[in-house]
Motif scaffolding. Sequence first.
Motif, short mmCIF file in Angstrom:
data_model
loop_
_atom_site.label_atom_id
_atom_site.label_comp_id
_atom_site.label_asym_id
_atom_site.label_seq_id
_atom_site.Cartn_x
_atom_site.Cartn_y
_atom_site.Cartn_z
N LEU A 140 1.31 3.20 7.88
CA LEU A 140 0.05 2.72 8.44
C LEU A 140 0.14 1.34 9.08
O LEU A 140 -0.53 1.07 10.07
CB LEU A 140 -1.01 2.64 7.34
N MET A 141 0.94 0.48 8.50
CA MET A 141 0.93 -0.93 8.88
C MET A 141 2.04 -1.27 9.88
O MET A 141 3.05 -0.58 9.93
CB MET A 141 1.06 -1.81 7.63
N PRO A 142 1.87 -2.37 10.63
CA PRO A 142 2.84 -2.72 11.66
C PRO A 142 4.16 -3.29 11.13
O PRO A 142 5.16 -3.27 11.83
CB PRO A 142 2.09 -3.78 12.49
N ASP A 143 4.15 -3.80 9.89
CA ASP A 143 5.38 -4.35 9.32
C ASP A 143 5.37 -4.17 7.81
O ASP A 143 4.33 -3.90 7.20
CB ASP A 143 5.54 -5.83 9.70
N GLU A 144 6.55 -4.32 7.21
CA GLU A 144 6.69 -4.10 5.77
C GLU A 144 5.88 -5.10 4.95
O GLU A 144 5.33 -4.76 3.91
CB GLU A 144 8.16 -4.14 5.36
N ALA A 145 5.83 -6.35 5.40
CA ALA A 145 5.12 -7.38 4.63
C ALA A 145 3.63 -7.05 4.51
O ALA A 145 3.06 -7.15 3.41
CB ALA A 145 5.31 -8.75 5.28
N SER A 146 3.00 -6.65 5.59
CA SER A 146 1.57 -6.31 5.52
C SER A 146 1.37 -5.03 4.71
O SER A 146 0.38 -4.90 3.97
CB SER A 146 0.94 -6.20 6.90
N ALA A 147 2.30 -4.09 4.81
CA ALA A 147 2.21 -2.86 4.01
C ALA A 147 2.31 -3.21 2.52
O ALA A 147 1.53 -2.71 1.70
CB ALA A 147 3.31 -1.89 4.41
N ASP A 148 3.25 -4.07 2.19
CA ASP A 148 3.43 -4.46 0.79
C ASP A 148 2.20 -5.18 0.25
O ASP A 148 1.84 -5.02 -0.92
CB ASP A 148 4.67 -5.33 0.63
N ARG A 149 1.50 -5.94 1.10
CA ARG A 149 0.30 -6.65 0.66
C ARG A 149 -0.83 -5.68 0.31
O ARG A 149 -1.54 -5.89 -0.67
CB ARG A 149 -0.17 -7.65 1.72
N ILE A 150 -1.00 -4.61 1.10
CA ILE A 150 -2.09 -3.69 0.75
C ILE A 150 -1.72 -2.87 -0.49
O ILE A 150 -2.58 -2.54 -1.29
CB ILE A 150 -2.57 -2.81 1.92
N VAL A 151 -0.43 -2.58 -0.69
CA VAL A 151 0.00 -1.90 -1.92
C VAL A 151 -0.25 -2.82 -3.11
O VAL A 151 -0.78 -2.39 -4.15
CB VAL A 151 1.47 -1.46 -1.85
N GLU A 152 0.13 -4.08 -2.98
CA GLU A 152 -0.09 -5.05 -4.06
C GLU A 152 -1.57 -5.15 -4.40
O GLU A 152 -1.95 -5.16 -5.57
CB GLU A 152 0.45 -6.42 -3.65
N GLY A 153 -2.42 -5.22 -3.37
CA GLY A 153 -3.86 -5.28 -3.61
C GLY A 153 -4.37 -4.07 -4.37
O GLY A 153 -5.17 -4.18 -5.29
N ALA A 154 -3.88 -2.89 -3.98
CA ALA A 154 -4.29 -1.65 -4.66
C ALA A 154 -3.82 -1.64 -6.10
O ALA A 154 -4.56 -1.24 -7.01
CB ALA A 154 -3.75 -0.44 -3.90
N LEU A 155 -2.59 -2.11 -6.34
CA LEU A 155 -2.06 -2.14 -7.71
C LEU A 155 -2.83 -3.13 -8.58
O LEU A 155 -3.11 -2.85 -9.75
CB LEU A 155 -0.56 -2.47 -7.70
N LEU A 156 -3.18 -4.28 -8.03
CA LEU A 156 -3.97 -5.26 -8.79
C LEU A 156 -5.35 -4.70 -9.14
O LEU A 156 -5.83 -4.88 -10.26
CB LEU A 156 -4.10 -6.56 -8.01
N ARG A 157 -5.95 -3.99 -8.21
CA ARG A 157 -7.24 -3.36 -8.50
C ARG A 157 -7.09 -2.27 -9.56
O ARG A 157 -7.95 -2.12 -10.43
CB ARG A 157 -7.85 -2.78 -7.23
N ALA A 158 -5.98 -1.53 -9.51
CA ALA A 158 -5.75 -0.49 -10.52
C ALA A 158 -5.61 -1.10 -11.91
O ALA A 158 -6.15 -0.56 -12.88
CB ALA A 158 -4.50 0.31 -10.16
#
Length: 192
Positions: A140-158
């Motif tokens: 979905l994301m243009p680069d790995e860093a931004s992809a990792d940030r949305i995964v991190e956000g989802a994991l923190l919410r979980a």
Amino acid sequence: MTFEPLRILLVEDDFFIAETLAREIRAEGDTVVGPFADIHEAIQYVGLVQAAILDVLVQEETSFSIADSLIHHEIPFIFLTGSDPRVIPARFADRHIYDKPSPATPLLYDLHQQHRAIVSQGDGNMEAVVIEMIRRARDLMPDEASADRIVEGALLRAIAETKDKRMEGDIRANMLSLLYDEYRQRGRLCLH
């Protein structure tokens, strides 16, 4: 039989069929992503859904590129067609095909059964879920860093929801739902 709600991509260019299906899908408790009457717009949402209903011919184009992407992401789908089903390539021979118009109930039952079969293969394997989240975010994301940030956000919410005892049911579906919410809230900003 009770199912966890799914986010279902709906690709259909006939306005009345699309609206009827969307209304019926919502009435059954699932979420509609779309409906889309444009293949290029719809394919952007493949990583954000858990199942899909694809009209075979959409605005003079076929939905086969979306179907290929869904297969790559291991997302169940069905085809709808108002024309001869023999136009569907042999590589989709194992996919279910429904005539247009069709009521949503049998389509949803089929999609939920397919989804349940996929989930049961990786049931209880949190590592596999996180790997899937990373793969989908990177699509979905243009680069790995931004992809990792949305995964991190989802994991923190979980983690927060687990502490508050709000995380129940299908863990994979819940985690992908959190990833979708993170993308919707923060990820799209990275794309503009």
